[in-house]
Design a protein around this motif. Sequence first.
Motif, short mmCIF file in Angstrom:
data_model
loop_
_atom_site.label_atom_id
_atom_site.label_comp_id
_atom_site.label_asym_id
_atom_site.label_seq_id
_atom_site.Cartn_x
_atom_site.Cartn_y
_atom_site.Cartn_z
N LEU A 32 0.82 -1.23 0.00
CA LEU A 32 0.00 0.00 0.00
C LEU A 32 0.85 1.28 0.00
CD1 LEU A 32 -2.75 -1.02 2.59
CD2 LEU A 32 -3.04 -0.77 0.12
N HIS A 33 2.19 1.14 -0.10
CA HIS A 33 3.05 2.31 0.17
C HIS A 33 2.77 3.50 -0.73
CE1 HIS A 33 6.29 2.22 -2.99
NE2 HIS A 33 5.79 1.02 -3.17
N LYS A 38 -0.09 11.75 0.65
CA LYS A 38 1.31 12.21 0.84
C LYS A 38 1.60 12.59 2.30
CE LYS A 38 4.17 12.60 -2.80
NZ LYS A 38 4.45 11.19 -2.82
N SER A 39 0.58 13.20 2.99
CA SER A 39 0.81 13.69 4.35
C SER A 39 1.09 12.56 5.34
CB SER A 39 -0.40 14.49 4.82
OG SER A 39 -1.55 13.69 4.70
N THR A 40 0.57 11.34 5.08
CA THR A 40 0.78 10.25 6.05
C THR A 40 1.73 9.17 5.52
OG1 THR A 40 -1.18 9.12 5.20
CG2 THR A 40 -1.50 10.51 7.15
N ASN A 46 7.34 4.30 7.93
CA ASN A 46 8.08 4.09 9.17
C ASN A 46 7.51 2.88 9.93
OD1 ASN A 46 10.00 5.04 11.30
ND2 ASN A 46 8.12 5.27 12.46
N ILE A 47 6.17 2.76 10.00
CA ILE A 47 5.55 1.60 10.68
C ILE A 47 5.96 0.32 9.95
CG2 ILE A 47 3.35 0.47 11.27
CD1 ILE A 47 3.68 2.92 12.91
N HIS A 48 5.90 0.36 8.60
CA HIS A 48 6.32 -0.79 7.78
C HIS A 48 7.76 -1.17 8.14
CE1 HIS A 48 6.96 -3.19 4.10
NE2 HIS A 48 8.09 -2.54 3.96
#
Length: 181
Positions: A32-33, A38-40, A46-48
């Motif tokens: 899903l990257h 764009k804002s999140t 980072n979580i990935h």
Amino acid sequence: MVQSSDRYGKGAIGFHWSMFVLIVVVGTLGLLHDSWPKSTQSYWINIHALLGLLVWVLLVARFAWRTTHTPPALPPQTGEFSRRFSRPVHLLLYALIFIIPLLGIVTFIWHGRVFDFGLFEVNFGVAKNRAVFHPTEDIHGYLAYALFTVAGLHALAALWHGFILRDGVLARMWPKRATRD
Ligand code: HEM
Ligand code: HEM
């Protein structure tokens, strides 16, 4: 320590299924990257990355643990095909789960990203460099697709053993009847 002769122990089962859940979550976030606003996007990448690092740490722990916990021998009725291919397929899965996060780390750092662990950040201070992160991102992605394919075939084989052959191979990795550590 050697495990019971016919079943994986609780430790192996714990590692297997916790890594399965994590890989599904990390893989889905990876796929899903490009879809987050764009804002999140940085937040989710980072979580990935953090969960992907956890997969890698678990893999290394699992390997260390496995040196003293030999996997059980296959049931006597297991066919020649499974006997020949199950170990190489498991090794391939281990190899992919070892390499994919390493390429992810290179991609992450050479994209100029900062690891945000919540309480602290780790910034390698590397400038964004497309010549590095473009090829590593591609290889990271291709190897992840290979992992999904091999793991999918592995899961189908396990289900085949469990519901068609009913030879006990699926049951020995199933949490319910675990007896040892
Ligand atoms: C087993 C663990 C992992 C799996 C299965 C996985 C899977 C994926 C997938 C499927 C993609 C999308 C590829 C594409 O569509 O082109 C991706 C992208 C990415 N992954 Fe991973 N990944 C893992 C671990 C990591 C780790 C540990 C890091 C970094 C520390 C990381 C960093 C990245 C980055 C930076 C991208 C590109 C996103 C962007 O910058 O736009 N991955 N990953
Ligand atoms: C991300 C997905 C998965 C990965 C990466 C994975 C990886 C592995 C690995 C590396 C082993 C070897 C354990 C060892 O001897 O050290 C294994 C064993 C096993 N897995 Fe998975 N697995 C996945 C999903 C599944 C699923 C969905 C099922 C069931 C439907 C399953 C069923 C089994 C079974 C039954 C065994 C034991 C096989 C035997 O006795 O030789 N796995 N798995």
